[in-house]
Structure formats: structure tokens, C-alpha cells
Motif scaffolding. Structure first.
Motif, short mmCIF file in Angstrom:
data_model
loop_
_atom_site.label_atom_id
_atom_site.label_comp_id
_atom_site.label_asym_id
_atom_site.label_seq_id
_atom_site.Cartn_x
_atom_site.Cartn_y
_atom_site.Cartn_z
N MET A 1 8.18 8.18 -0.67
CA MET A 1 7.92 8.24 0.77
C MET A 1 9.25 8.33 1.50
O MET A 1 10.26 7.83 1.02
N GLY B 1 0.80 -1.22 0.00
CA GLY B 1 0.00 0.00 0.00
C GLY B 1 0.83 1.27 0.00
O GLY B 1 0.28 2.37 0.09
N ALA B 2 2.14 1.15 -0.11
CA ALA B 2 3.00 2.34 -0.12
C ALA B 2 2.71 3.20 -1.34
O ALA B 2 2.49 2.69 -2.43
N ASP B 3 2.67 4.50 -1.14
CA ASP B 3 2.43 5.46 -2.20
C ASP B 3 3.70 6.31 -2.35
O ASP B 3 3.85 7.33 -1.68
N TYR B 4 4.62 5.85 -3.19
CA TYR B 4 5.92 6.50 -3.35
C TYR B 4 5.80 7.78 -4.13
O TYR B 4 4.89 7.91 -4.95
N GLU C 1 7.55 7.77 7.10
CA GLU C 1 6.27 7.32 6.52
C GLU C 1 6.28 5.81 6.29
O GLU C 1 5.29 5.12 6.57
#
Length: 148
Positions: free
Chosen positions: A101, A96-99, A105
Motif C-alpha cells: 500500500m 485490515g491493511a492489504d499490502y 492508502e
């Protein structure tokens, strides 16, 4: 004394076979071959008809150490005290990482995804990354641990 095959071949570059030991020794000397090789070639007491025959004459003297540094002598040991992770585990905890980041975070995301405390602490110390490959690059010294 033992010699590498490539060292012998380089020393005998330009050979015009058949040649006897004295001729081979002289050629090796002109080509900058090591003195030990020149001496061994001079001991050949008959004409040889090619590189294979030269190698057969030197067969007991082949297989020496290759020149230069050797990785096996430059042992680096992994710090077994530091936290260690499997790549697939890290990826699971960063789902679910939204780079891009930053480390803080990523640490919070890993914590929310149930990541172990040592991973969370380690992630806090990395800078801003633009994707999963950059995360792995930052964590490379911590990768390769036992699967959890």
C-alpha cells in the motif's frame, strides 16, 4: 595519566616474566606502546612475575578513556515538536491493511479506523510499503511517544 588494561596488555605482548621495569618499558616501546606508559613502566623498581603484578603496579593509572569516538558525546536529540506514536497504536489504526500500500492508502485506512489526524498526515508522506515492518521503518523517527 591513566591507561586502559587492553592498551597495557597490547604493549606488553610477548613478555617473558619475571621482568623489571626497564625490561617492561623496552618491550612496550618495541610494541609501539604510548610514551607515557613506557615512562610509567620504567618506574617499576623490581621484577614482576606476570601481567597481574604489572597491573597492580599501575593500579592508580588504570581506567583511562578508551580511544575513538564516544556515543555519550554525540548526543542526538529527538524532535519533540514532531508527531510521535506508539507502535501498537499505529498497528491498531492500520488493522485490515492489504499490502503493498502507498502512504495515501494507509492514511485513508488509519482515518477510517479512527486514527488521529497527525498520524493520518504523517502516513500520507510515506511511499509504498510492503508490510507493517516497512511502515514502522518509515515512521521510526516518530515512534516512541506517550501512549495515547
Amino acid at each position: 595519566m591513566s591507561f586502559q588494561v587492553t592498551e597495557v596488555q597490547r604493549s606488553l605482548k610477548g613478555a617473558d616474566y619475571p621482568m623489571d621495569g626497564d625490561e617492561l618499558a623496552e618491550l612496550a616501546k618495541r610494541n609501539g606502546g604510548p610514551d607515557e606508559l613506557v615512562e610509567e613502566l620504567a618506574k617499576i623498581d623490581h621484577k614482576v612475575d606476570g601481567p597481574t603484578a604489572v597491573m597492580e603496579e599501575l593500579k592508580g593509572d588504570l581506567g583511562g578513556r578508551t580511544p575513538g569516538p564516544h556515543k555519550s558525546e554525540q548526543r542526538g536529540y529527538k524532535n519533540v515538536e514532531a508527531p510521535s506514536f506508539q507502535v501498537n497504536e499505529v498497528q491498531k489504526y492500520l488493522k485490515g491493511a492489504d499490502y503493498p500500500m502507498d502512504g495515501k492508502e494507509l492514511a485513508e485506512l488509519a482515518k477510517r479506523n479512527g486514527g488521529p489526524d497527525d498520524l493520518v498526515r504523517t502516513l500520507r508522506n510515506i511511499g509504498t510499503v510492503d508490510g507493517p515492518n516497512a511502515v514502522m521503518k518509515q515512521l521510526k523517527e516518530h515512534l516512541g511517544g506517550k501512549p495515547g
